[in-house]
Design an enzyme around this catalytic site. Structure first.
Site, mmCIF file in Angstrom:
data_model
loop_
_atom_site.group_PDB
_atom_site.id
_atom_site.type_symbol
_atom_site.label_atom_id
_atom_site.label_comp_id
_atom_site.label_asym_id
_atom_site.label_seq_id
_atom_site.Cartn_x
_atom_site.Cartn_y
_atom_site.Cartn_z
ATOM 1 N N PHE A 116 39.300 -10.565 -45.047
ATOM 2 C CA PHE A 116 39.990 -10.066 -46.237
ATOM 3 C C PHE A 116 39.156 -10.244 -47.506
ATOM 4 O O PHE A 116 39.344 -9.527 -48.494
ATOM 5 C CB PHE A 116 41.347 -10.759 -46.399
ATOM 6 N N LYS A 117 38.203 -11.165 -47.487
ATOM 7 C CA LYS A 117 37.375 -11.396 -48.671
ATOM 8 C C LYS A 117 36.593 -10.138 -49.067
ATOM 9 O O LYS A 117 36.242 -9.958 -50.229
ATOM 10 C CB LYS A 117 36.397 -12.544 -48.420
ATOM 11 N N ASP A 118 36.322 -9.252 -48.086
ATOM 12 C CA ASP A 118 35.585 -8.028 -48.390
ATOM 13 C C ASP A 118 36.311 -7.155 -49.410
ATOM 14 O O ASP A 118 35.673 -6.465 -50.205
ATOM 15 C CB ASP A 118 35.364 -7.204 -47.119
ATOM 16 N N THR A 149 34.380 -16.434 -47.052
ATOM 17 C CA THR A 149 33.887 -16.065 -48.382
ATOM 18 C C THR A 149 32.376 -15.897 -48.379
ATOM 19 O O THR A 149 31.838 -14.962 -48.976
ATOM 20 C CB THR A 149 34.293 -17.122 -49.425
#
Length: 475
Positions: A116-118, A149
């Site tokens: 999800f960090k993308d 991250t």
């Protein structure tokens, strides 16, 4: 839009509070606090309803425009978003998947590093590049990662001009896939550092560097240091968008939605809080923790006390100091910077803190919390696989188990944020389900790539010395 620090005293003395460009490049505030907008933008029900049917890029532009006013034009923001989300493997960017009558999964892992960090970091990398080109300056990014991250940040800035990145990860405490996604990136501006100790130890070093007079240009030092961790406001801002995307698909603003968020550093779920302040009808935000449960204890009993980090199969949640929680406490405490600074000084000295009555009561209106142990995590993974043919990664499984046990009325859909692709944690998935997930084709050769990283002791001096020798000074 102007920004203030949660601790009340960080700003540009000549011009007052910083704008979006200023806080993006600064990362952590100079007084040790975290930046938040002076006031939350507000959308009416009519304005939210008008967002229905927009592409992800256009929705991102609509949601983020109030935060970037004065620093980016709408056209510039649209161009940055188009390029950032054009690298995702799913046309919807963050698609929804239904598991049963009430439970839904929001897949946030279709970016280049499968996490999800993308969603935020692909944009943040381009923001850095855009602002640095305008100022003709050089940036030194220093970050700590509990797993995802690091790879997302490195992918976002690898090879970009005017940026060096130094990413600290706790040696032996991230998965093989997570480590290799960082250490196999061969770009001259990328530096991977394996640190003895925990994520909390690495994160403490990063924060210390921001306040080091010899290192940080903001304090007279040599380097313009910034952050890619969720202490950087721009990263949280980008995460607000997918709450709007999911809720709109589920019937907002006519219908309230609940979200279950597996979290360690509180950034992902705080983005949901921001969405609610902007007018999105959120019934409840479920904060799902593993056995490193400081957030659950804080929300359930008011006890925000750090313990010893316990390594688990969900390493990105193996955290005992949740940096972004300060943003929530500041907002719920009446935005009193001096009081927040005093409260955090006490916590930093003793690693223990009691929430005030205002903070506890304010949080209870929107937040619920749960502690999910290894057995609960495996139970969720097994159920999803057997009943729905759906494979969850360990972190998402913790959020899903918390959602199933939340006791929310069946008429309210619950969306669990899927924070990582299951193939990033193949051992844990195989133990729970008997099947070993494969990496997507686009990263299928990961284990054939050569790794490169430095091993350093868990000492601030060693890290600061390494950065000093390899970073480019600010102009």
């Amino acid at each position: 839009m102007k920004y203030i620090s949660t601790r009340g005293s960080a700003h540009n003395s000549s011009t007052g509070p910083l704008d979006f460009e200023g806080v993006t490049l600064a990362g952590l505030a100079s007084d040790g606090g975290l930046y938040v907008p002076e006031a939350w933008p507000q959308f009416s029900e009519h304005e939210i309803a008008a967002m229905s049917g927009l592409s992800y890029v256009e929705l991102a532009v609509r949601v983020m425009t109030p935060f970037v006013e004065g620093s980016l034009t709408v056209e510039e923001l649209r161009d940055l978003c188009t390029r950032a989300y054009g690298r995702f493997s799913h046309a919807a960017v963050t698609p929804l998947v239904q598991l049963d009558q009430q439970q839904w999964i929001l897949e946030l892992f279709h970016g280049p590093t499968l996490a999800f960090k993308d969603v935020a970091l692909q944009l943040l990398g381009r923001l850095f590049e855009h602002f640095l080109k305008q100022s003709d300056d050089h940036l030194t990014i220093v970050g700590a990662t509990s797993g995802d991250t690091g790879s997302a940040a490195i992918d976002a800035v690898a090879g970009r001009e005017r940026v060096d990145i130094f990413m600290l990860h706790p040696k032996g405490r991230v998965s093989d896939v997570q480590r290799r996604q960082m250490t196999t990136v061969r770009a001259p501006n990328v530096h991977n550092l394996a640190i003895e100790g925990s994520f909390d130890d690495a994160q403490a070093m990063v924060k210390r560097m921001f306040n080091d007079d010899a290192m940080a240009a903001s304090r007279g030092g040599k380097f313009r240091i910034s952050a890619v961790n969720s202490i950087n406001w721009a990263r949280l801002m980008a995460q607000v968008v997918y709450y709007f995307a999911a809720a709109l698909q589920m019937g907002a603003p006519r219908r309230k939605i609940a979200f279950s968020v597996p979290t360690g550093n509180f950034g992902d779920v705080f983005a949901g809080y921001v969405a609610a302040q902007m007018g999105l009808p959120i019934e409840k935000l479920i904060v799902a923790t593993n056995v490193n449960d400081i957030l659950h204890r804080a929300l359930a009993t008011g006890d925000y006390s750090a313990g010893t980090v316990t390594p688990t199969s969900a390493p990105s949640m193996d955290i005992q100091v949740s940096s972004n929680f300060e943003r929530l406490l500041f907002d719920l405490g009446g935005r009193d910077g001096a009081a927040m600074a005093e409260q955090m000084r006490g916590f930093e000295a003793t690693k223990a803190m009691q929430l005030t009555n205002a903070q506890r009561e304010g949080a209870a209106h929107l937040f619920a919390s749960a502690r999910v142990d290894q057995a609960g995590m495996a139970k969720a993974m097994t159920w999803a696989n057997e009943q729905c043919g759906y494979v969850l990664d360990p972190h998402t499984a913790i959020g899903f188990q918390a959602a199933r046990e939340a006791g929310i009325a069946a008429s309210t859909p619950i969306v669990t944020l899927a924070t990582a692709h299951p193939a990033k944690f193949p051992d844990a998935v195989e133990r729970a389900t008997g099947m070993r997930p494969s990496l997507p084709t686009r990263v299928g050769d990961l284990f054939e790539r050569t790794e490169a990283f430095e091993e350093l002791p868990g000492e601030y001096g060693a890290v600061a010395d390494y950065v000093s020798k390899h970073a480019t000074p600010s102009s």
